[in-house]
Write a protein that holds these residues in place. Structure first.
Motif, PDB file in Angstrom:
ATOM      1  N   ASP A  20       0.843  -1.195   0.000  1.00 41.55           N
ATOM      2  CA  ASP A  20       0.000   0.000   0.000  1.00 41.55           C
ATOM      3  C   ASP A  20       0.878   1.245   0.000  1.00 41.55           C
ATOM      4  OD1 ASP A  20      -2.663   1.402   0.538  1.00 41.55           O
ATOM      5  OD2 ASP A  20      -1.355   2.154   2.124  1.00 41.55           O
ATOM      6  N   GLU A  21       0.519   2.189  -0.825  1.00 39.01           N
ATOM      7  CA  GLU A  21       1.371   3.357  -1.001  1.00 39.01           C
ATOM      8  C   GLU A  21       1.573   4.125   0.304  1.00 39.01           C
ATOM      9  OE1 GLU A  21       1.655   7.068  -4.158  1.00 39.01           O
ATOM     10  OE2 GLU A  21       0.488   5.272  -4.597  1.00 39.01           O
ATOM     11  N   THR A  22       0.522   4.231   1.086  1.00 38.64           N
ATOM     12  CA  THR A  22       0.636   4.963   2.348  1.00 38.64           C
ATOM     13  C   THR A  22       1.569   4.238   3.314  1.00 38.64           C
ATOM     14  OG1 THR A  22      -1.596   5.830   2.091  1.00 38.64           O
ATOM     15  CG2 THR A  22      -0.671   5.837   4.295  1.00 38.64           C
ATOM     16  N   ARG A  23       1.391   2.943   3.442  1.00 36.21           N
ATOM     17  CA  ARG A  23       2.276   2.191   4.347  1.00 36.21           C
ATOM     18  C   ARG A  23       3.705   2.215   3.833  1.00 36.21           C
ATOM     19  NH1 ARG A  23      -2.287  -1.405   4.843  1.00 36.21           N
ATOM     20  NH2 ARG A  23      -1.448  -2.736   3.216  1.00 36.21           N
ATOM     21  N   ALA A  24       3.875   2.132   2.521  1.00 35.00           N
ATOM     22  CA  ALA A  24       5.225   2.172   1.949  1.00 35.00           C
ATOM     23  C   ALA A  24       5.900   3.495   2.283  1.00 35.00           C
ATOM     24  CB  ALA A  24       5.158   1.965   0.443  1.00 35.00           C
ATOM     25  N   ALA A  25       5.164   4.591   2.152  1.00 39.00           N
ATOM     26  CA  ALA A  25       5.737   5.900   2.458  1.00 39.00           C
ATOM     27  C   ALA A  25       6.141   5.967   3.920  1.00 39.00           C
ATOM     28  CB  ALA A  25       4.721   6.990   2.127  1.00 39.00           C
ATOM     29  N   MET A  26       5.334   5.379   4.789  1.00 36.99           N
ATOM     30  CA  MET A  26       5.658   5.373   6.214  1.00 36.99           C
ATOM     31  C   MET A  26       6.955   4.615   6.469  1.00 36.99           C
ATOM     32  SD  MET A  26       1.894   4.674   7.837  1.00 36.99           S
ATOM     33  CE  MET A  26       0.752   6.033   8.179  1.00 36.99           C
ATOM     34  N   ALA A  92      15.520  -0.406  -3.125  1.00 32.94           N
ATOM     35  CA  ALA A  92      16.612  -0.356  -4.098  1.00 32.94           C
ATOM     36  C   ALA A  92      16.206  -1.074  -5.382  1.00 32.94           C
ATOM     37  CB  ALA A  92      17.861  -1.005  -3.526  1.00 32.94           C
ATOM     38  N   HIS A  93      15.464  -2.161  -5.226  1.00 29.33           N
ATOM     39  CA  HIS A  93      15.033  -2.913  -6.400  1.00 29.33           C
ATOM     40  C   HIS A  93      13.958  -2.156  -7.165  1.00 29.33           C
ATOM     41  CE1 HIS A  93      13.695  -6.289  -8.875  1.00 29.33           C
ATOM     42  NE2 HIS A  93      14.776  -6.933  -8.492  1.00 29.33           N
ATOM     43  N   ALA A  94      13.151  -1.418  -6.433  1.00 33.88           N
ATOM     44  CA  ALA A  94      12.061  -0.680  -7.065  1.00 33.88           C
ATOM     45  C   ALA A  94      12.551   0.651  -7.619  1.00 33.88           C
ATOM     46  CB  ALA A  94      10.939  -0.433  -6.057  1.00 33.88           C
ATOM     47  N   GLY A  95      13.636   1.156  -7.040  1.00 33.60           N
ATOM     48  CA  GLY A  95      14.069   2.510  -7.340  1.00 33.60           C
ATOM     49  C   GLY A  95      14.694   2.770  -8.683  1.00 33.60           C
ATOM     50  N   PRO A  96      15.635   1.939  -9.145  1.00 29.97           N
ATOM     51  CA  PRO A  96      16.436   2.175 -10.348  1.00 29.97           C
ATOM     52  C   PRO A  96      15.825   2.958 -11.495  1.00 29.97           C
ATOM     53  CG  PRO A  96      17.000   0.051  -9.463  1.00 29.97           C
ATOM     54  CD  PRO A  96      15.992   0.691  -8.508  1.00 29.97           C
ATOM     55  N   PRO A  97      14.507   2.821 -11.784  1.00 29.88           N
ATOM     56  CA  PRO A  97      13.929   3.547 -12.913  1.00 29.88           C
ATOM     57  C   PRO A  97      14.375   4.988 -13.087  1.00 29.88           C
ATOM     58  CG  PRO A  97      12.233   2.390 -11.621  1.00 29.88           C
ATOM     59  CD  PRO A  97      13.554   1.872 -11.262  1.00 29.88           C
TER      60      PRO A  97
ATOM     61  N   VAL B   2       8.456  15.042  -2.699  1.00 26.73           N
ATOM     62  CA  VAL B   2       7.948  14.553  -3.978  1.00 26.73           C
ATOM     63  C   VAL B   2       8.704  13.297  -4.389  1.00 26.73           C
ATOM     64  CG1 VAL B   2       7.754  15.081  -6.424  1.00 26.73           C
ATOM     65  CG2 VAL B   2       7.223  16.827  -4.724  1.00 26.73           C
ATOM     66  N   ARG B   3      10.011  13.390  -4.131  1.00 25.29           N
ATOM     67  CA  ARG B   3      10.883  12.281  -4.505  1.00 25.29           C
ATOM     68  C   ARG B   3      10.539  11.014  -3.727  1.00 25.29           C
ATOM     69  NH1 ARG B   3      13.336  10.137  -7.345  1.00 25.29           N
ATOM     70  NH2 ARG B   3      15.211   8.900  -7.112  1.00 25.29           N
ATOM     71  N   ASP B   4      10.384  11.170  -2.413  1.00 25.55           N
ATOM     72  CA  ASP B   4      10.037  10.031  -1.584  1.00 25.55           C
ATOM     73  C   ASP B   4       8.671   9.488  -1.953  1.00 25.55           C
ATOM     74  OD1 ASP B   4      12.316   9.812  -0.171  1.00 25.55           O
ATOM     75  OD2 ASP B   4      11.368   9.852   1.801  1.00 25.55           O
ATOM     76  N   ASP B   5       7.802  10.412  -2.397  1.00 30.40           N
ATOM     77  CA  ASP B   5       6.488  10.009  -2.808  1.00 30.40           C
ATOM     78  C   ASP B   5       6.583   9.014  -3.957  1.00 30.40           C
ATOM     79  OD1 ASP B   5       3.981  10.341  -1.945  1.00 30.40           O
ATOM     80  OD2 ASP B   5       3.458  11.954  -3.324  1.00 30.40           O
ATOM     81  N   HIS B   6       7.444   9.370  -4.904  1.00 25.97           N
ATOM     82  CA  HIS B   6       7.611   8.477  -6.042  1.00 25.97           C
ATOM     83  C   HIS B   6       8.204   7.148  -5.608  1.00 25.97           C
ATOM     84  CE1 HIS B   6       9.643   6.721  -9.509  1.00 25.97           C
ATOM     85  NE2 HIS B   6       8.686   7.253 -10.215  1.00 25.97           N
ATOM     86  N   ALA B   7       9.204   7.232  -4.738  1.00 17.02           N
ATOM     87  CA  ALA B   7       9.818   6.003  -4.243  1.00 17.02           C
ATOM     88  C   ALA B   7       8.781   5.152  -3.527  1.00 17.02           C
ATOM     89  CB  ALA B   7      10.984   6.334  -3.312  1.00 17.02           C
ATOM     90  N   ALA B  10       6.634   3.372  -6.073  1.00 20.21           N
ATOM     91  CA  ALA B  10       7.415   2.319  -6.717  1.00 20.21           C
ATOM     92  C   ALA B  10       7.554   1.115  -5.790  1.00 20.21           C
ATOM     93  CB  ALA B  10       8.788   2.851  -7.102  1.00 20.21           C
ATOM     94  N   LEU B  11       7.846   1.398  -4.533  1.00 18.68           N
ATOM     95  CA  LEU B  11       7.971   0.317  -3.555  1.00 18.68           C
ATOM     96  C   LEU B  11       6.659  -0.425  -3.407  1.00 18.68           C
ATOM     97  CD1 LEU B  11       9.247  -1.261  -1.270  1.00 18.68           C
ATOM     98  CD2 LEU B  11       8.905   0.702   0.232  1.00 18.68           C
ATOM     99  N   ALA B  12       5.566   0.326  -3.304  1.00 17.26           N
ATOM    100  CA  ALA B  12       4.253  -0.293  -3.142  1.00 17.26           C
ATOM    101  C   ALA B  12       3.908  -1.148  -4.359  1.00 17.26           C
ATOM    102  CB  ALA B  12       3.197   0.781  -2.925  1.00 17.26           C
ATOM    103  N   ALA B  13       4.229  -0.646  -5.529  1.00 15.38           N
ATOM    104  CA  ALA B  13       3.910  -1.393  -6.745  1.00 15.38           C
ATOM    105  C   ALA B  13       4.682  -2.702  -6.794  1.00 15.38           C
ATOM    106  CB  ALA B  13       4.229  -0.549  -7.975  1.00 15.38           C
ATOM    107  N   LEU B  14       5.944  -2.631  -6.395  1.00 14.04           N
ATOM    108  CA  LEU B  14       6.758  -3.849  -6.388  1.00 14.04           C
ATOM    109  C   LEU B  14       6.215  -4.848  -5.375  1.00 14.04           C
ATOM    110  CD1 LEU B  14       9.226  -5.500  -7.157  1.00 14.04           C
ATOM    111  CD2 LEU B  14      10.536  -4.199  -5.468  1.00 14.04           C
ATOM    112  N   ALA B  15       5.933  -4.360  -4.182  1.00 15.77           N
ATOM    113  CA  ALA B  15       5.437  -5.250  -3.135  1.00 15.77           C
ATOM    114  C   ALA B  15       4.089  -5.844  -3.524  1.00 15.77           C
ATOM    115  CB  ALA B  15       5.329  -4.488  -1.819  1.00 15.77           C
TER     116      ALA B  15
END
Lengths: 241, 241
Positions: A20-26, A92-97, B2-7, B10-15
């Motif tokens: 979930d995007e919110t949990r990921a941001a946390m 790190a795996h999600a970030g590279p883009p 904004v940057r962390d938002d994108h990260a 991306a993290l959420a999408a991968l998970a």
DNA sequence: CGGACGTTTCGGCGCACGCCGAAGTGTCGC
DNA sequence: GCGACACTTCGGCGTGCGCCGAAACGTCCG
């Protein structure tokens, strides 16, 4: 089959916590290694306090976060270094883009975050790379056949006043590589990385900027890095090698 | 921010890719390092072929899986070693709960999987531990200050007819620890682990059992492990040390 | 060429979950 | 004690997604 089935649901449940995007941001915010209050995380993630509360409940129940209640505050932090590493690895795996940080404003001097920051409990950013490279150049860290401190490296820490043997607790590796998502090269993490970062903060080599994870190298830190590791005083300001 | 938002997204999408039980089961199955057809995975996961097709489409689009079309078959495998490591790490973090394998039937002789298997592209199970411990005991692998092959270790591989320098490709580490979820201790992974596993299969030290990831140690393998690493011929059958 | 087979596309169904605001609980400070 | 404040619980709403079966598409083989 039954066994893998169980492993499958466990894996899915774990991944769902970060899906979930919110949990990921946390969790990314908590990568600074410090404890945040529920309200701070709610504002950071841009959701109502009630929503944040539910998310934190899940993350704690899932074992990703540890909580500590103090009066009317609920402080949460990542459960342990292992969990932090997991979040790091996924990020790190999600970030590279975003491979092209071409903006002149960013590329020029670089932001404070890119220069120096903490990554959970160790040094990251250009400073992290700088230190890791210096350790390697001096034969204190061996990256040729893996990633390990040499005997001289252990002594170097002792000379700094840091007893790595004592700091070693549980199964956490003494030295491991951590790949963060601004620099693309590994820097020192693990027990030694945490000890070095702790020593740097305790000795005033660097101080935290504001409430975030960004760091500022002090004058004392500049000379310390020069005497202990032979790092040029202006190396941090120079363009990325 | 904004940057962390994108990260974060991306993290959420991968998970999210691994947050579904069916997709998780597929990825775990693919940890054997081989290519499966869409139909095989559908049956393994217990879903309709149409459902599996959609899941595979997502996993490929997300970069976790690589696909290869051959006639009317669609073969998929994990995208690369880095991705396999990510799935491993998550599974290892999710796995620990089943802490008590007390069933006599399992504990006695142990299943074939527990004895020896592949973990993506390297040896795992009791055999993996046995080899890793032997390498360490002989000073070929140094686990005291990290996890790295020693110079003698590199020579040992050369003596085996394996040129690690040539096998080294890209940024993949030469030696890294892999913690799998039956044994609780790390075993050798990375370029060296893959090379050793490849050599073991090519030289007939062990053979695959059926279509899964389980391995069988051959008589030739038993003597090879004894001469090259000083491992007792019956060590694999003995109860876990 | 035609049938078998592996895979894909397309509706349609139902559940799970993330979001909010309102109301409730517990703590702090005057 | 009585507001202010941080957090939690509870409905209720909307959406996203996983599932299937039916039908279409391609390939293989006789």
């Amino acid at each position: 089959m039954v066994r893998d089935d169980h492993a499958g649901s466990a894996l899915a449940a774990l991944a769902a916590l970060l899906a979930d995007e919110t949990r990921a941001a946390m969790c990314l915010a908590l990568l600074d290694g410090r404890a945040w209050t529920a309200g701070e995380l709610a504002r950071h993630a841009g959701v109502a306090p009630s929503t944040a509360s539910e998310h934190l409940g899940r993350l704690v129940a899932g074992g990703l976060l540890a909580e500590e209640r103090q009066g009317r505050h609920r402080y949460v932090r990542l459960a342990d270094a292992r969990t932090a590493q997991l979040v790091e690895d996924l990020a790190a795996h999600a970030g590279p883009p975003p491979a092209a940080p071409r903006t002149l404003a960013q590329a020029g001097a670089g932001s404070a975050m890119a220069r120096a920051r903490t990554c959970y409990d160790h040094l990251a950013g250009r400073l992290g790379i700088l230190v890791t490279d210096a350790l390697t150049r001096r034969g204190l860290l061996d990256q040729s056949n893996g990633f390990a401190l040499t005997d001289e490296g252990v002594e170097w820490f002792t000379g700094l006043g840091v007893d790595l043997a004592a700091a070693r607790t549980g199964r956490r590796p003494l030295a491991r590589p951590c790949l963060d998502w601004t620099e693309r090269r590994p820097h020192l993490a693990g027990v030694a990385g945490a000890a070095l970062c702790g020593h740097a903060l305790a000795s005033g080599w660097c101080v935290r900027i504001g409430s975030g994870r960004a760091l500022k190298l002090t004058a004392r830190g500049r000379t310390a890095l020069h005497t202990h590791l032979g790092i040029a005083p202006d190396a941090l300001e120079a363009p990325t090698a």
